[in-house]
Design an enzyme around this catalytic site. Sequence first.
Site, PDB file in Angstrom:
ATOM      1  N   ARG A 184       0.887  -1.176   0.000  1.00  0.00           N
ATOM      2  CA  ARG A 184       0.000   0.000   0.000  1.00  0.00           C
ATOM      3  C   ARG A 184       0.918   1.217   0.000  1.00  0.00           C
ATOM      4  NH1 ARG A 184      -5.356   1.355   3.433  1.00  0.00           N
ATOM      5  NH2 ARG A 184      -6.110  -0.006   1.775  1.00  0.00           N
TER       6      ARG A 184
ATOM      7  N   HIS B  20      -7.329   0.757  -6.578  1.00  0.00           N
ATOM      8  CA  HIS B  20      -7.565  -0.107  -5.404  1.00  0.00           C
ATOM      9  C   HIS B  20      -8.214  -1.406  -5.905  1.00  0.00           C
ATOM     10  CE1 HIS B  20      -7.808  -1.289  -1.375  1.00  0.00           C
ATOM     11  NE2 HIS B  20      -8.721  -0.479  -0.887  1.00  0.00           N
TER      12      HIS B  20
ATOM     13  N   GLN C  55      -9.989  -4.157  -3.689  1.00  0.00           N
ATOM     14  CA  GLN C  55     -11.304  -3.727  -3.190  1.00  0.00           C
ATOM     15  C   GLN C  55     -12.382  -3.997  -4.245  1.00  0.00           C
ATOM     16  OE1 GLN C  55     -12.124  -2.178  -0.003  1.00  0.00           O
ATOM     17  NE2 GLN C  55     -14.104  -2.848  -0.759  1.00  0.00           N
TER      18      GLN C  55
ATOM     19  N   ASP D 131     -17.204   6.876  -2.046  1.00  0.00           N
ATOM     20  CA  ASP D 131     -15.967   6.731  -1.267  1.00  0.00           C
ATOM     21  C   ASP D 131     -15.725   8.068  -0.579  1.00  0.00           C
ATOM     22  OD1 ASP D 131     -13.525   5.819  -0.281  1.00  0.00           O
ATOM     23  OD2 ASP D 131     -12.427   6.210  -2.141  1.00  0.00           O
TER      24      ASP D 131
ATOM     25  N   CYS E 226     -16.425   1.065   0.397  1.00  0.00           N
ATOM     26  CA  CYS E 226     -15.198   0.318   0.703  1.00  0.00           C
ATOM     27  C   CYS E 226     -14.774   0.501   2.159  1.00  0.00           C
ATOM     28  CB  CYS E 226     -14.082   0.726  -0.246  1.00  0.00           C
ATOM     29  SG  CYS E 226     -13.522   2.428  -0.040  1.00  0.00           S
TER      30      CYS E 226
ATOM     31  N   ARG F 178     -13.281  -8.853   1.817  1.00  0.00           N
ATOM     32  CA  ARG F 178     -11.867  -8.573   1.544  1.00  0.00           C
ATOM     33  C   ARG F 178     -11.043  -9.827   1.828  1.00  0.00           C
ATOM     34  NH1 ARG F 178      -9.900  -3.329   1.467  1.00  0.00           N
ATOM     35  NH2 ARG F 178      -7.949  -4.397   1.004  1.00  0.00           N
TER      36      ARG F 178
HETATM   37  N1  NVA Z   1      -9.926   6.628  -1.552  1.00  0.00           N
HETATM   38  C1  NVA Z   1      -9.578   6.191  -0.228  1.00  0.00           C
HETATM   39  C2  NVA Z   1      -9.817   4.723  -0.074  1.00  0.00           C
HETATM   40  C3  NVA Z   1      -9.581   4.183   1.306  1.00  0.00           C
HETATM   41  C4  NVA Z   1      -9.758   2.694   1.397  1.00  0.00           C
HETATM   42  C5  NVA Z   1      -8.115   6.535   0.054  1.00  0.00           C
HETATM   43  O1  NVA Z   1      -7.288   6.381  -0.842  1.00  0.00           O
HETATM   44  O2  NVA Z   1      -7.819   6.983   1.156  1.00  0.00           O
HETATM   45  N1   CP Z   2     -11.194  -0.331   2.239  1.00  0.00           N
HETATM   46  C1   CP Z   2      -9.945  -0.352   2.702  1.00  0.00           C
HETATM   47  O1   CP Z   2      -8.975  -0.538   1.959  1.00  0.00           O
HETATM   48  O2   CP Z   2      -9.831  -0.198   4.050  1.00  0.00           O
HETATM   49  P1   CP Z   2      -8.488   0.063   4.872  1.00  0.00           P
HETATM   50  O3   CP Z   2      -7.960   1.413   4.477  1.00  0.00           O
HETATM   51  O4   CP Z   2      -8.916   0.031   6.307  1.00  0.00           O
HETATM   52  O5   CP Z   2      -7.506  -1.017   4.557  1.00  0.00           O
END
Ligand code: NVA
Ligand code: CP
Length: 308
Positions: A102, A129, A132, A223, A263, A291
Amino acid sequence: MRHFLTLRDFTKEEILEMITLARKIKAQTKERKFVPYLEKQTLGMIFEKSSTRTRVSFETGIYQLGGVGLFLSSNDIQLGRGEPMKDTARVISRMVDMVMIRTFEQEKLEEFAKYSKVPVINGLTDSHHPVQLMTDYLTMIEFGKEKNPVVAYVGDGNNMAHSWLMLAAKLGFELRVATPLGYECDIDIILDAMQIAKESGATITFCNNPIEAVKECDVVTTDTWVSMGQEEEKEERIKAFEGYMVDEKMMSHAKEDAIFLHCLPAYRGYEVSEETFEKHAEVIFTEAENRLHAQKGIMVWLDTKRHL
Ligand code: NVA
Ligand code: CP
């Protein structure tokens, strides 16, 4: 060997193969049958951003598959002190069997993958992502929404929106994206998705009116308006997204039995109302649980490709 960096890299058949595996392993898990598909394997999990679901689902998932997960926060490894991604990749991938990352820029993930000896999985970047979206599709199937669904994405043209574009383009369903002016999806990703959509028969449309997007649709999704790394833009974003909260009024334009996906984490009173969130909590938390199952399907699939 294959990596899992964006949904773009897979055919429809491959995506469905991973989903089928996920469903099979989910059914086994529900009977508490833990088949060691990845016995003695180690999954390195590099996090440059926070996470609840991604960490818990990957770590639990690899354990239930007979392996072990290594949580590697960039604050704790030398990557956070400037060791190059390519060196980190060349070290870690000599010791573990698979890596999940990540991070911020998609290019950093790609750089790691380029130098990695083992499959690399995107656990979220600024642009995509994909794990997801595999999860969201699994959830759509479980709630009876996989047959020619019309999906409305309402909100920021961010990593989630981009992965929705790729999923719709690959699988060939209708996706309507409503974003405020100035917060549209990345133009290169749009063009790419439109090109893929031509082959799959997907209908992908864009607008600045959420009501128009959700009209008679089967699935509504959104989101956060402020993704990780955008904290400083919070105030201006909240202003720009006025009228984009998914609430009961907005949902009333969708089909009566439309489902709502998120998500998570969800920010009530911003992208979704408390009422709408709680009304759809069963779907949302099944999505969160999925997930675990979707990613097992992905990891096992990647492992089978390595041995070919
Ligand atoms: N768009 C959000 C998704 C979190 C799972 C982010 O990147 O923070
Ligand atoms: N949806 C998702 O990726 O959640 P986290 O940021 O908690 O991993």
